[in-house]
Design a protein around this motif. Structure first.
Motif, PDB file in Angstrom:
ATOM      1  N   HIS A   2       1.012  -1.322  -0.061  1.00 33.62           N
ATOM      2  CA  HIS A   2      -0.042  -0.018  -0.079  1.00 33.62           C
ATOM      3  C   HIS A   2       1.045   1.200  -0.101  1.00 33.62           C
ATOM      4  O   HIS A   2       1.799   1.457   0.811  1.00 33.62           O
ATOM      5  CB  HIS A   2      -0.963  -0.047   1.402  1.00 33.62           C
ATOM      6  N   ALA A   3       0.697   2.205  -0.950  1.00 37.07           N
ATOM      7  CA  ALA A   3       1.108   3.304  -1.052  1.00 37.07           C
ATOM      8  C   ALA A   3       0.913   4.380   0.248  1.00 37.07           C
ATOM      9  O   ALA A   3      -0.133   4.744   0.249  1.00 37.07           O
ATOM     10  CB  ALA A   3       1.010   4.102  -2.296  1.00 37.07           C
ATOM     11  N   THR A  61       8.065   4.515  -0.391  1.00 38.00           N
ATOM     12  CA  THR A  61       6.468   5.010  -0.476  1.00 38.00           C
ATOM     13  C   THR A  61       5.542   3.890  -0.188  1.00 38.00           C
ATOM     14  O   THR A  61       4.699   4.447   0.351  1.00 38.00           O
ATOM     15  CB  THR A  61       6.182   5.179  -2.021  1.00 38.00           C
ATOM     16  N   TYR A  62       6.033   2.994   0.024  1.00 31.89           N
ATOM     17  CA  TYR A  62       5.196   1.730   0.440  1.00 31.89           C
ATOM     18  C   TYR A  62       5.300   1.230   1.898  1.00 31.89           C
ATOM     19  O   TYR A  62       6.034   1.474   2.517  1.00 31.89           O
ATOM     20  CB  TYR A  62       5.285   0.541  -0.754  1.00 31.89           C
ATOM     21  N   ASP A  63       4.281   0.716   2.421  1.00 32.65           N
ATOM     22  CA  ASP A  63       4.006   0.250   3.770  1.00 32.65           C
ATOM     23  C   ASP A  63       4.877  -0.890   4.350  1.00 32.65           C
ATOM     24  O   ASP A  63       5.126  -1.264   5.355  1.00 32.65           O
ATOM     25  CB  ASP A  63       2.742   0.091   4.133  1.00 32.65           C
ATOM     26  N   ASN A  64       5.455  -1.754   3.277  1.00 33.94           N
ATOM     27  CA  ASN A  64       6.333  -2.807   3.496  1.00 33.94           C
ATOM     28  C   ASN A  64       5.657  -3.937   4.465  1.00 33.94           C
ATOM     29  O   ASN A  64       6.260  -4.378   5.267  1.00 33.94           O
ATOM     30  CB  ASN A  64       7.542  -2.438   4.304  1.00 33.94           C
ATOM     31  N   MET A  65       4.506  -4.149   3.775  1.00 35.57           N
ATOM     32  CA  MET A  65       3.759  -5.228   4.939  1.00 35.57           C
ATOM     33  C   MET A  65       4.360  -6.487   4.324  1.00 35.57           C
ATOM     34  O   MET A  65       4.695  -6.918   3.312  1.00 35.57           O
ATOM     35  CB  MET A  65       2.160  -5.316   4.332  1.00 35.57           C
ATOM     36  N   SER A  66       4.600  -7.357   5.358  1.00 30.83           N
ATOM     37  CA  SER A  66       4.967  -8.624   5.226  1.00 30.83           C
ATOM     38  C   SER A  66       4.198  -9.589   4.180  1.00 30.83           C
ATOM     39  O   SER A  66       3.006  -9.329   3.991  1.00 30.83           O
ATOM     40  CB  SER A  66       4.910  -9.525   6.511  1.00 30.83           C
TER      41      SER A  66
END
Length: 250
Positions: free
Chosen positions: A205-206, A238-243
């Motif tokens: 997610h951005a 920019t991105y949330d780095n979700m696993s």
């Protein structure tokens, strides 16, 4: 928080053909009827909203008619999942949940290929609405064909349109513009089945505005976010780095 994980590889307990017509427990808006067992299995895999919109094509693709209690069993695991994602990490299950999102990957054995369904369900509205990315990466295998079935529900309406698809032999992803009213997004594709193949799934997610060009400027790599998306250093923040999640191809 202890979560219940539903593995999605169907294991036959008997080898003979059966034809069972059970009473319907649930009927969705498209007239599809499900037994109580089928309904509970599919809700665990996806969400109540997703099941409500299932079509006859979805039913056939997921081989729902085979989901008969006592004849087929499903791998069930229990594990501890954190409330926050591990930055840059990977969750070794087909299910991962944070306070804002629930990511589920289903792997269905269809002979010489596996159908992969990756779904993200938003639990609360996102603050930023820009270009998000959903996709898979494969290892020791390859994308089977051109199948790329995308759908999302935003502001109460279902759409099958994405802004851009990115595909190589290593992976497939859809880049799409979300709204603050997004409920879920889902991607279906096919991967060639191999004895030691692995499929990785990720949704990123951005958290701030980004252009379509920059959002699409990634490669499929194990060192990327969710072990799928590797952006240049100037973009990845920019991105949330979700696993991410992963499963083996049986």
């Amino acid at each position: 928080m202890r979560k219940r994980l539903l593995g999605v590889m169907i294991i036959a307990l008997s080898l003979f053909s059966i034809n069972v017509k059970a009473d319907a427990y649930y009927k969705n808006e498209n007239g599809l009827e499900l037994t109580e067992f089928q309904y509970k299995v599919l809700v665990d895999m996806f969400s109540e909203e997703k099941i409500e919109e299932f079509t006859e094509e979805d039913y056939d693709a997921l081989h729902v008619e085979r989901m008969i209690e006592g004849k087929y069993k499903y791998k069930v695991e229990e594990f501890e999942t954190p409330e926050e994602s591990y930055p840059g990490g990977l969750v070794p299950y087909v299910f991962h949940e944070t306070p804002s999102k629930k990511l589920t990957m289903a792997v269905f054995n269809n002979g010489d290929f596996c159908t992969i369904t990756l779904t993200v369900h938003w639990k609360k509205p996102p603050v930023v609405a820009s270009y998000d990315v959903i996709g898979i990466r494969v290892a020791n295998s390859m994308i089977y064909d051109d199948t790329n079935s995308f759908d999302a529900k935003m502001d109460g309406k279902v759409t099958t349109s994405y802004a851009r698809a990115v595909k190589t032999e290593l992976g497939l992803a859809d880049v799409f513009k979300i709204t603050n009213g997004i409920s879920y997004a889902s991607l279906d594709t096919k991967v060639r089945k191999t004895n030691n193949g692995v499929v990785y799934g990720s949704y990123q997610h951005a958290t701030k505005a980004i252009t379509l060009t920059n959002a699409s400027n990634f490669t499929f790599a194990g060192t990327g976010y969710g072990s799928v998306f590797l952006w240049p250093s100037s973009i990845k923040g920019t991105y949330d780095n979700m696993s991410g999640v992963y499963d083996t191809l049986y």
